[in-house]
Design an enzyme around this catalytic site. Structure first.
Site, mmCIF file in Angstrom:
data_model
loop_
_atom_site.group_PDB
_atom_site.id
_atom_site.type_symbol
_atom_site.label_atom_id
_atom_site.label_comp_id
_atom_site.label_asym_id
_atom_site.label_seq_id
_atom_site.Cartn_x
_atom_site.Cartn_y
_atom_site.Cartn_z
ATOM 1 N N ASP A 33 -60.324 27.739 -9.754
ATOM 2 C CA ASP A 33 -60.036 27.746 -11.197
ATOM 3 C C ASP A 33 -61.404 28.105 -11.759
ATOM 4 O OD1 ASP A 33 -57.360 25.226 -11.449
ATOM 5 O OD2 ASP A 33 -57.310 27.424 -10.645
ATOM 6 N N LEU A 84 -30.029 57.547 9.552
ATOM 7 C CA LEU A 84 -30.262 57.982 11.251
ATOM 8 C C LEU A 84 -28.674 58.063 11.618
ATOM 9 C CD1 LEU A 84 -32.278 54.888 12.601
ATOM 10 C CD2 LEU A 84 -32.712 57.332 12.657
ATOM 11 N N GLU A 113 -36.609 50.735 19.893
ATOM 12 C CA GLU A 113 -36.767 49.890 18.859
ATOM 13 C C GLU A 113 -35.910 49.147 18.383
ATOM 14 O OE1 GLU A 113 -38.426 51.745 15.453
ATOM 15 O OE2 GLU A 113 -40.067 52.954 16.692
ATOM 16 N N LYS A 115 -33.160 47.748 16.017
ATOM 17 C CA LYS A 115 -32.492 48.089 14.535
ATOM 18 C C LYS A 115 -32.363 46.846 13.610
ATOM 19 C CE LYS A 115 -29.100 50.925 12.106
ATOM 20 N NZ LYS A 115 -29.107 50.096 11.206
ATOM 21 N N ARG A 136 -35.061 52.416 -0.722
ATOM 22 C CA ARG A 136 -34.596 53.982 -0.183
ATOM 23 C C ARG A 136 -34.005 54.631 -1.390
ATOM 24 N NH1 ARG A 136 -33.265 55.976 4.850
ATOM 25 N NH2 ARG A 136 -33.082 53.757 5.546
ATOM 26 N N LYS A 316 -25.450 51.477 17.957
ATOM 27 C CA LYS A 316 -24.840 50.476 17.357
ATOM 28 C C LYS A 316 -23.977 49.589 18.204
ATOM 29 C CE LYS A 316 -24.929 50.201 13.200
ATOM 30 N NZ LYS A 316 -24.578 50.572 12.032
#
Length: 681
Positions: A33, A84, A113, A115, A136, A316
């Site tokens: 401080d 994608l 990778e 998702k 996005r 997916k």
């Protein structure tokens, strides 16, 4: 004033603001401080000596954490944030691999990778300093959430120096913001203790936490981030994505420890299968595996479609399923009169969310699925997002189930329901002008982000305005006054004055009057006319009067419109009360024509032009609109009828097709010359 004094003040003010942010927002000071007080005293003394330096937003003029508010203004991405493409089976993944190998003539190395089921975030660093964080959005522009991004533990404000990887002058990095499951559970537990409703799932809570106007709230939420890609970079040209990730890690940016580099689709499938079995062993939610071509040069050769790179795909996993009791099937009436049955179920948790409602689309779909009221049904969340009823568990029926009967009258206004034309799956309420449900939905739609984007006009406000008789339909919105709003309890204070929300609504409405023509078209609730068709019509005709007067043939000739939309537009304008809405808006000052530059030559009349790849000087929409404004056709595919193909970065297969057919190829400079002078004689 001496420039050195101005520079000294700027550096000192920035340092004080940084420490204020760490103290008041992040609750993580890095100096004592006393040290902070000394910095503030130095800044105050400098401003007292040079009063012209003292501005309203100076740290000396703000109390505590005041000024740290996220406004969510729209900002453009330096490079588009693409989506994608998805694969849902081994066959689809293998087919994608075959296309990749066919296009590049070799077997590439792939990165596999996780998702992450989170929310996308783009960070921009200039000379190693974080200058912006953005969501996005639509891929071209997103919301500025810089202050909130700075509160994320994994996001460095300055990149760490590295001998191997010099910090680039500019770095745009993309990643996923998420909750670790333990942090999500702790957050929900704290909300319950405060008698607040808990979040349904980690993804929704991550999105909501990133969009808090008060960044101090975001800081308390313990968000995390993993980087998984690059946008624009200056002074950094990695040969592979794997190398890029190594550099990002050296600079202190968060990268996944679960990324694996493999060669061959069989090895990719092994990683997909492994994580399918171990998806719940990860500290955060995942919904698949992302597979990317590792070599950057090969990525450029493969290019991108308008929405996704050809060099990457998301595998997916099948969505999670659950069983629950179908308590009832009810119907809702939409803004265009469509009557949709939906399942009302015993709440059940699926893929991290509590689900009690799911659409059944139409009566034919109910019959096709074979579900009865009282059934035990299997539900899933398609893509782990949208609840869907798969069908009944017929073996569990006890004889008390009953069939759903589609109502013959509108549940809101009592009008007899009907198919608009023979063969339609949907039935509609034809009382479009005064059906309460359609009125509510249309008024609410006017305020939507895809239409006029009126933040203060929510669903509750739409109901209140109609219930009080303040508006008859959406045509009356832009003529509202303070006296009108005072006729509703929602917009007045206990003392009878106009509330802050009421004043904000009037201000929002006034600003919305200047929205571009395409938003006006979307707001009119013309069947089939969404943002894409609305933009095409606005670009071609320029004003609403011209669109109203156009024939079906003229409308259908516009690229992206076609016969179905054209007929819907003509039908809409043939109705008297529809045209009355436009007249009311126009009288209230709503802009119904875009400014057109008559100096633009029609020098591309009848020419079909394809743009492929990214052009530094044009967004995709800007290039398309420039072609259309000059009378040309912006085509999506290359054929013998194509006059020119404009090639930018990462052009993809359209470039190869143009070479094969001998179509004239232009770079950006050639495109600019074409726009200015037309085709060579």
């Amino acid at each position: 004033m001496d420039s050195d004094i101005q520079r000294q003040w700027g550096e000192l003010a920035e340092e004080v603001r940084g420490h204020q942010f760490r103290y008041y927002v992040k609750d993580a000071p890095v100096i004592s401080d006393g040290q902070f007080d000394e910095l503030l005293r130095r800044l105050t003394a400098l401003e007292e000596q040079y009063p012209e330096l003292r501005t309203p937003d100076s740290p000396t003029q703000l109390v505590g954490g005041a000024g740290f508010v996220t406004e969510f203004r729209s900002v453009d991405h330096l490079e588009r944030m693409l989506s994608l493409d998805n694969a849902f089976s081994s066959d689809e993944l293998t087919a994608w691999d075959a296309r990749v190998r066919g296009d590049i003539g070799q077997e590439p190395e792939y990165l596999c990778e996780l998702k992450i089921d989170g929310v996308a975030l783009s960070l921009v660093y200039e000379n190693g300093v974080l200058v912006r964080g953005a969501t996005r959005g639509d891929g071209r522009s997103g919301e500025d959430v810089t202050l909130n991004a700075r509160t994320i533990e994994d996001v460095p404000e300055r990149l760490a120096k590295s001998e191997k990887y010099p910090i680039p002058a500019l770095l745009e990095v993309r990643g996923e913001v998420f909750f670790r499951l333990e942090d999500f559970e702790a957050l929900n537990a704290s909300l319950v203790e405060e008698s607040k409703p808990p979040f349904a799932n980690p993804r929704n809570s991550a999105a909501g936490s990133l969009r808090q106007k008060n960044p101090a709230i975001t800081a308390r939420r313990r968000l995390r981030m993993i980087c998984h890609g690059l946008g624009r970079a200056e002074g950094f040209s990695p040969e592979s994505l794997h190398d890029a990730y190594l550099a990002l890690g050296e600079w202190g940016l968060p990268v996944s420890t679960h990324t694996t580099k493999v060669r061959g689709i069989a090895k990719v499938q092994e990683r997909v299968n492994y994580w399918a079995e171990h998806r719940h062993d990860v500290e955060h939610e995942i919904d698949g595996v992302v597979v990317k071509v590792d070599t950057v040069a090969l990525q450029r050769r493969l290019g991108s479609t308008s929405r996704a790179p050809r060099w990457a795909i998301a595998y997916k996993y099948p969505p999670e399923e659950a069983t629950t009791e179908l308590l009832d099937i009810r119907v809702s009436v939409g803004r265009t009169g469509r009557v949709t049955p939906f399942a009302y179920m015993t709440p059940v948790k699926v893929a991290g969310s509590t689900v009690s409602l799911a659409t059944l689309h139409n009566a034919s779909e109910v019959k096709r699925k074979g579900v009865l009221i009282g059934d035990t049904v299997v539900i899933r969340k398609a893509g782990d997002v949208i609840p869907e009823v798969l069908g009944p568990v017929a073996d569990l029926r006890n004889g008390n189930e009953r069939e759903f009967v589609m109502p013959t009258a509108c549940p809101e206004c009592g009008t007899t329901l009907a198919h608009e034309k023979e063969g339609d799956a949907d039935i509609r309420c034809p009382n479009s002008r005064s059906c309460p449900a359609q009125l509510r939905e249309r008024v609410f739609h006017v305020a939507g982000r895809g239409a006029f984007d009126i933040e203060a006009l929510g669903y509750e406000a739409a109901i209140a305005l109609l219930a009080a008789g303040v508006i008859e339909d959406e045509g009356d919105l832009f003529g509202l006054t303070a006296d009108d709003l005072l006729r509703t309890d929602l917009f007045k204070t206990k003392s009878g004055a106009l509330s802050a929300n009421g004043a904000r609504l009037l201000d929002n409405l006034d600003k919305a009057k200047q929205q571009p023509l395409w938003r006006v078209l979307v707001a009119l609730s013309i069947r089939h006319v969404g943002p894409t068709a609305a933009r095409a019509l606005a670009t071609e005709f320029g004003d609403l009067e011209a669109i109203e007067g156009a024939s079906v043939e003229q409308l259908a000739a516009v690229e992206g419109v076609g016969a179905t939309i054209a007929a819907a537009v003509v039908d809409w304008f043939s109705v008297d009360w529809h045209r009355a809405i436009v007249d009311k808006w126009r009288a209230a000052g709503v802009r119904t024509a875009d400014e057109r530059d008559d100096s633009i030559p029609r020098n591309l009349e009848g020419l079909s032009i394809v743009v492929t790849g990214s052009l530094p000087g044009f967004s995709r929409d800007e290039a398309k609109e420039a072609i259309i404004a000059r009378g040309g056709k912006s085509a999506s595919s290359v054929s013998k009828k194509t006059a020119f193909v404009v090639v930018g970065d990462s052009p993809g297969s359209k470039y190869d097709k143009a070479v094969e057919l001998g179509v004239t190829i232009l770079d950006e400079d050639g495109f600019r010359a074409l726009l200015a002078d037309g085709p060579p004689a």
